[in-house]
Design a protein around this motif. Structure first.
Motif: not given
Length: 387
Positions: A340, A354, A358
């Motif tokens: 994370d 984000t 990912e």
């Protein structure tokens, strides 16, 4: 002005008249005979004079140009003169012809082949069937010819003696050939000093006359010596059939002889046509110079090859590995962070959400389409450029 012109023209006319009178007094008339050679029909038929001579003697004369037409029946009233080439004559034709002679016909033919001592045959079907042989005579020496000519003014002529005749008939046969009667059947012959040139023998009820050559009856020779008389003697009281071929010029030879200019023009047209068809139309297509290709072109070609062969996932994994190597080299300890925190740190560097980070760094679970593959590559390139 008009009067002077009239006087000038009158003087000119008088001068021209005096000149013509002088030339007429010096001119001498003469006659000149221009020899054009034989007529076309004479040149095309070497035995035309012989045919006309026989017709003038009251003979019924028929002519054939080959062996396809055999003599008709009534052999006792016919004589066949075979003066042409017989190389294509078959054994069946030979047998049929001799049967016709045996029934009373008279055959006059020219010997064509020389006797072969090795094979004991000549190859001339008529000669072999009648046991006749033709040989070449040896060449006489000069001294012998001189002595013979002193003894006889006509030593090379063939003589034919007949019963109840005091003087022989003189014939100019070719003395280079000699006929020999191997079967001893001949009852009449004609000889020169060194050879026999005519043999006559009985065959059944008919008669056969063999000659070394028949040129004595051609147009230019039939009027010499006793050549015409011999033709009359051999054909008397019979209908005559002449068998010989006339050599006819082929169509190409006739065209070359009479139309050389047309042939030359046709050849030039063919050459010009071939040159026109063979010449180049339009500019040449320039070939690609391989030495001018840039590195970017080679890379693009390599990528296209890998995309077709290995698939988009392989290319994507290679690009992800390259991004991870750059992160480790420029940001030590980055791998020790939780995922994370890694995604958040990269999102702050490249200004992307984000979830995009990912998605770009995760391994695809299935094969990507073209649009998804392009989007993933764009994200990875942006991450790599921001490091």
């Amino acid at each position: 002005m008009s009067r002077r012109l009239t006087l000038l023209l009158a003087s000119l006319v008088v001068l021209i008249g005096l000149l013509l009178a002088y030339l007429a007094s010096k001119a001498t008339p003469y006659e000149e005979v221009v020899e054009h050679g034989p007529a076309p029909e004479v040149a095309a038929d070497p035995y035309l004079a012989a045919r006309q001579f026989l017709i003038a003697q009251g003979r019924q004369v028929a002519r054939t140009s080959g062996l396809e037409r055999q003599p008709e029946r009534r052999p006792s009233s016919q004589v066949l003169l075979m003066l042409g080439d017989r190389s294509e004559m078959t054994p069946t034709q030979t047998e049929r012809l001799l049967d016709w002679v045996a029934e009373g016909g008279h055959l006059v033919f020219v010997a064509e082949q020389i006797w072969d001592e090795t094979t004991e045959r000549s190859g001339d079907l008529l000669l072999d069937a009648l046991q006749l042989q033709q040989h070449e005579t040896a060449a006489d020496s000069t001294a012998r010819d001189t002595a013979t000519e002193q003894r006889d003014p006509q030593p090379r002529l063939t003589r034919l003696y007949l019963e109840n005749e005091d003087a022989p008939a003189f014939l100019a046969f070719d003395t280079g050939f000699h006929l020999y009667d191997a079967g001893h059947r001949a009852h009449a012959w004609a000889n020169s000093d060194d050879a026999t040139h005519m043999l006559q023998l009985r065959h059944g009820q008919g008669l056969v006359t063999a000659l070394t050559d028949a040129w004595i009856w051609q147009n230019a020779q039939i009027g010499q010596y006793d050549h015409a008389w011999l033709l009359w003697y051999l054909t008397q009281d019979r209908d005559v059939q002449l068998a010989y071929d006339t050599e006819q010029d082929s169509l190409p030879r006739l065209v070359m002889r009479h139309f050389p200019e047309a042939l030359a023009a046709l050849l030039i047209m063919v050459l010009l046509g071939a040159w026109h068809v063979g010449q180049r139309h339009g500019p040449l297509i320039e070939t690609n110079d391989r030495s001018r290709r840039r590195l970017q072109e080679h890379l693009r070609a390599s990528a296209d090859f890998l995309y077709r062969r290995a698939g988009p996932n392989h290319l994507l994994e290679t690009l992800q590995a390259d991004v991870h190597r750059r992160i480790r080299s420029r940001h030590p300890g980055f791998d020790q962070l939780p995922l994370d925190q890694q995604y958040q740190r990269l999102a702050a560097l490249c200004q992307l959400p984000t979830q995009y980070i990912e998605q770009a760094l995760s391994r695809p679970a299935k094969a990507l389409g073209a649009a998804e593959f392009t989007r993933q590559v764009t994200y990875l390139q942006r991450i790599r450029n921001s490091l």
